[in-house]
Write an enzyme that holds these catalytic residues in place. Structure first.
Site, PDB file in Angstrom:
ATOM      1  N   THR A   1      28.446  -3.430  22.805  1.00 55.48           N
ATOM      2  CA  THR A   1      27.554  -4.115  21.869  1.00 55.48           C
ATOM      3  C   THR A   1      27.195  -3.247  20.673  1.00 55.48           C
ATOM      4  O   THR A   1      27.354  -2.029  20.689  1.00 55.48           O
ATOM      5  CB  THR A   1      26.260  -4.571  22.579  1.00 55.48           C
ATOM      6  OG1 THR A   1      25.558  -3.421  23.053  1.00 55.48           O
ATOM      7  CG2 THR A   1      26.568  -5.496  23.734  1.00 55.48           C
ATOM      8  N   ASP A   2      26.676  -3.907  19.643  1.00 53.38           N
ATOM      9  CA  ASP A   2      26.229  -3.206  18.444  1.00 53.38           C
ATOM     10  C   ASP A   2      24.707  -3.114  18.433  1.00 53.38           C
ATOM     11  O   ASP A   2      24.046  -3.457  19.419  1.00 53.38           O
ATOM     12  CB  ASP A   2      26.762  -3.888  17.179  1.00 53.38           C
ATOM     13  CG  ASP A   2      26.278  -5.322  17.014  1.00 53.38           C
ATOM     14  OD1 ASP A   2      25.318  -5.726  17.701  1.00 53.38           O
ATOM     15  OD2 ASP A   2      26.879  -6.042  16.197  1.00 53.38           O
ATOM     16  N   LEU A   3      24.149  -2.680  17.336  1.00 52.77           N
ATOM     17  CA  LEU A   3      22.704  -2.498  17.221  1.00 52.77           C
ATOM     18  C   LEU A   3      21.932  -3.798  17.431  1.00 52.77           C
ATOM     19  O   LEU A   3      20.806  -3.783  17.913  1.00 52.77           O
ATOM     20  CB  LEU A   3      22.376  -1.898  15.839  1.00 52.77           C
ATOM     21  CG  LEU A   3      20.958  -1.415  15.617  1.00 52.77           C
ATOM     22  CD1 LEU A   3      20.587  -0.335  16.626  1.00 52.77           C
ATOM     23  CD2 LEU A   3      20.823  -0.865  14.209  1.00 52.77           C
TER      24      LEU A   3
ATOM     25  N   GLY B   1      22.706  -5.975  19.613  1.00 53.21           N
ATOM     26  CA  GLY B   1      22.810  -6.368  21.011  1.00 53.21           C
ATOM     27  C   GLY B   1      23.890  -7.382  21.299  1.00 53.21           C
ATOM     28  O   GLY B   1      23.920  -7.975  22.376  1.00 53.21           O
ATOM     29  N   ILE B   2      24.778  -7.605  20.326  1.00 58.13           N
ATOM     30  CA  ILE B   2      25.893  -8.536  20.540  1.00 58.13           C
ATOM     31  C   ILE B   2      27.196  -7.745  20.554  1.00 58.13           C
ATOM     32  O   ILE B   2      27.264  -6.614  20.073  1.00 58.13           O
ATOM     33  CB  ILE B   2      25.929  -9.654  19.475  1.00 58.13           C
ATOM     34  CG1 ILE B   2      26.111  -9.087  18.073  1.00 58.13           C
ATOM     35  CG2 ILE B   2      24.665 -10.489  19.550  1.00 58.13           C
ATOM     36  CD1 ILE B   2      26.280 -10.144  16.995  1.00 58.13           C
TER      37      ILE B   2
END
Length: 134
Positions: free
Chosen positions: A14-16, A18-19
């Protein structure tokens, strides 16, 4: 019938926000393609050692439809579309339950040790014929 590969989204995917980071979908479909070939009865390391070539992605057309999130259970489907010469066309989808999150059409080519295209291996073609008609 499409091949299905199940995976869980980990924090590292995930990225910052949250996806799932967009590039990780390409990793997911790569894993699914490897399992699809394995389930066809093809050992890719042995195929390479026997001079049968390796598969490389030539083109991917991708459509991102909805985000996957940490801890989601996803299914990646792989559908055979067609083949000719050294090329293999596949359709792959990443789903959460019945919702399509990501869809791609991938063009793979079979490459010799020289890096030049070579015909798809006879073992793969036989496995495709057997599985397409069943």
């Amino acid at each position: 019938m499409p091949h299905s590969f199940r995976l869980r989204v980990y924090y590292e995917d995930t990225d910052l926000a949250g996806i799932v980071y967009y590039a990780n979908y390409l990793k997911f479909i790569e894993r699914a393609r490897s399992e699809w070939v394995r389930d066809l009865g093809i050992d890719q390391a042995q195929l390479k050692a026997d001079g049968g070539g390796v598969f490389a992605v030539r083109r991917v057309v991708a459509d991102y439809r909805a985000p996957a999130r940490f801890d989601d259970m996803l299914d990646v489907t792989t559908d055979y579309l067609s083949h000719s010469g050294a090329r293999l066309e596949l359709r792959q989808c990443v789903l959460r339950k019945a919702t399509v999150l990501f869809e791609a059409q991938a063009t793979l080519v079979c490459l010799a040790d020289t890096g030049r295209p070579q015909p798809l291996p006879a073992r793969l073609l036989a496995a495709l014929r057997e599985n397409i008609t069943n």
